[in-house]
Design an enzyme around this catalytic site. Sequence first.
Site, short mmCIF file in Angstrom:
data_model
loop_
_atom_site.label_atom_id
_atom_site.label_comp_id
_atom_site.label_asym_id
_atom_site.label_seq_id
_atom_site.Cartn_x
_atom_site.Cartn_y
_atom_site.Cartn_z
N HIS A 134 0.78 -1.07 0.05
CA HIS A 134 0.36 0.14 0.04
C HIS A 134 1.14 1.47 0.01
O HIS A 134 1.69 1.45 0.56
CB HIS A 134 -0.76 -0.25 1.11
CG HIS A 134 -2.03 0.96 1.06
ND1 HIS A 134 -1.68 2.39 2.18
CD2 HIS A 134 -2.90 0.92 1.36
CE1 HIS A 134 -2.32 2.75 2.26
NE2 HIS A 134 -4.05 2.39 2.09
N GLN A 214 -5.17 -5.39 6.35
CA GLN A 214 -6.53 -6.16 6.69
C GLN A 214 -5.91 -7.12 7.15
O GLN A 214 -6.81 -8.68 7.35
CB GLN A 214 -6.41 -6.25 5.23
CG GLN A 214 -5.73 -5.95 4.08
CD GLN A 214 -7.63 -4.44 3.61
OE1 GLN A 214 -8.01 -5.53 4.25
NE2 GLN A 214 -7.25 -3.33 3.67
N LYS A 237 -11.06 -0.41 10.12
CA LYS A 237 -11.18 -1.66 8.93
C LYS A 237 -11.18 -3.02 10.15
O LYS A 237 -11.30 -4.22 9.81
CB LYS A 237 -9.31 -2.38 8.67
CG LYS A 237 -9.65 -1.15 7.36
CD LYS A 237 -8.48 -1.54 6.48
CE LYS A 237 -8.43 -0.58 5.80
NZ LYS A 237 -6.82 -0.38 4.90
N CYS A 375 -4.63 2.24 -3.61
CA CYS A 375 -3.60 3.10 -2.92
C CYS A 375 -2.07 1.95 -3.49
O CYS A 375 -1.44 1.49 -2.57
CB CYS A 375 -3.89 3.35 -1.59
SG CYS A 375 -4.64 4.47 -1.38
C1 PLP Z 1 -6.05 0.68 4.93
C2 PLP Z 1 -4.77 -0.11 4.45
C3 PLP Z 1 -3.36 0.45 5.10
C4 PLP Z 1 -3.41 2.46 5.32
O1 PLP Z 1 -4.70 2.59 5.82
P1 PLP Z 1 -5.00 3.80 7.30
O2 PLP Z 1 -6.48 3.19 8.31
O3 PLP Z 1 -5.92 4.73 6.20
O4 PLP Z 1 -4.05 4.63 7.57
C5 PLP Z 1 -2.09 0.50 4.51
N1 PLP Z 1 -1.67 -0.96 4.24
C6 PLP Z 1 -2.92 -1.37 4.33
C7 PLP Z 1 -2.33 -2.78 3.00
C8 PLP Z 1 -4.08 -1.02 4.42
O5 PLP Z 1 -5.01 -1.73 3.10
#
Ligand code: PLP
Length: 417
Positions: A134, A214, A237, A375
Amino acid sequence: MSSTSTISSTAFDVYAVRAEFPILSRTVHGDVPLVYLDNAATAQKPQCVIDSISRYYQYSNANVHRGGHALGAEATALYEDARATVASFLGAEPNEIIFTRGTTEGINLIAASWSQMVGDSLRGRNIVISGMEHHANIVPWQMVCERTGAELRVIDVRDDGTLDLNHARTIIDEATAFVSIVHVSNTLGVTNDVREICSLARAVGARSLVDGAQAVVHHATDMRHIGCDFYVFSGHKLYGPTGIGVVFGRADVLATMPPYQGGGAMISTVTFERSTYLDAPMRFEAGTPNMEGAIGLAEAIRWFKRIDPSALREHEASLAKRMHADLSSIDGLRILGPTESHVGIVSFVIDGIHANDLGVLLDEQGVAIRVGHHCTMPLMKRFGVSSTARASTAAYTTSEDLDAFSTALFRAIKLLR
Ligand SMILES: *Cc1c(COP(=O)(O)O)cnc(C)c1O
């Protein structure tokens, strides 16, 4: 065994889980039922998490760690209890848990503090990431490399979407100072052997960080088993609030690291000549923290731990299998990454159809998926696409959700072709 019978088995009652999430019963665009399949971007929150936040403001709100009165003590106890809950979730000690805004801030914190500590010695050395990171696990390391002259190395992603561990063994060498790797890819749904990669780092004396944004929703995450120095994730998440995240850092490593930000709550003494700092984790939590976020996250973890992990795993695996089967049957559709995964994250492209158009037509039918680069622009480039459509499930996703997704997808493709 059909996917439906697995999903509604007594070990895991998905309809009971679902009933705890008020937002899932709303409609969109007037009276179209919501089918929420954008869980890899953020998960919805159960009522108990929403309640824990309003209860905090109704009864306990005060600034933490400032002492002096009953509410201050109560808020501090709740905040520190939340830290202990996170620690036990990760198989760690409370003093190894730093609260941040999220995964992004967590990686920035470690990159900034660690690089400040090792400083000029990074010239001629390298930092290793992977081709499926990411942006949050790319850009902070590029900034470190620009500042220090270190080289950024990238572990190859193979055509099937898995990491090339042989390549990892080649590029992680005696000059490697840090290895930072994603546990579960938010784009491909692939799970990396982070235990092996952290042991490669350890073997050459490099530090390791795992981006668990994740993975925490899908795996038992035991820090000692993984063997990483740092592990980061976001609350939002994991069915918790936004604006709160976690850095796990091994106690002996954190003890050697300088602060990331200066301010109140992280100091021991301050004079105009110099200041001294508290120990970790307080050293890394300058200013008033996100108290309601930490309390809401602890509630989300307690909620999540009530679900039987093997039943949840089975539920998610059957959803993933069903999505793969449904999508594979569509002419001209290509799934990026492994065709088999127990994690319900599937990215795909369809010949002659732009992901954005697909997203719009699914949304009109109430189906929320994500379209774009997720991203992970370098990963998009690796697969020769600029964007994909991504559907992602959660504990509350039902087979009816996937029926609706399939129906909506067929309709959209018919209209776009
Ligand atoms: C969502 C995500 C991020 C970033 O998380 P934030 O809550 O936006 O800071 C980084 N790495 C992975 C694998 C993600 O899924």
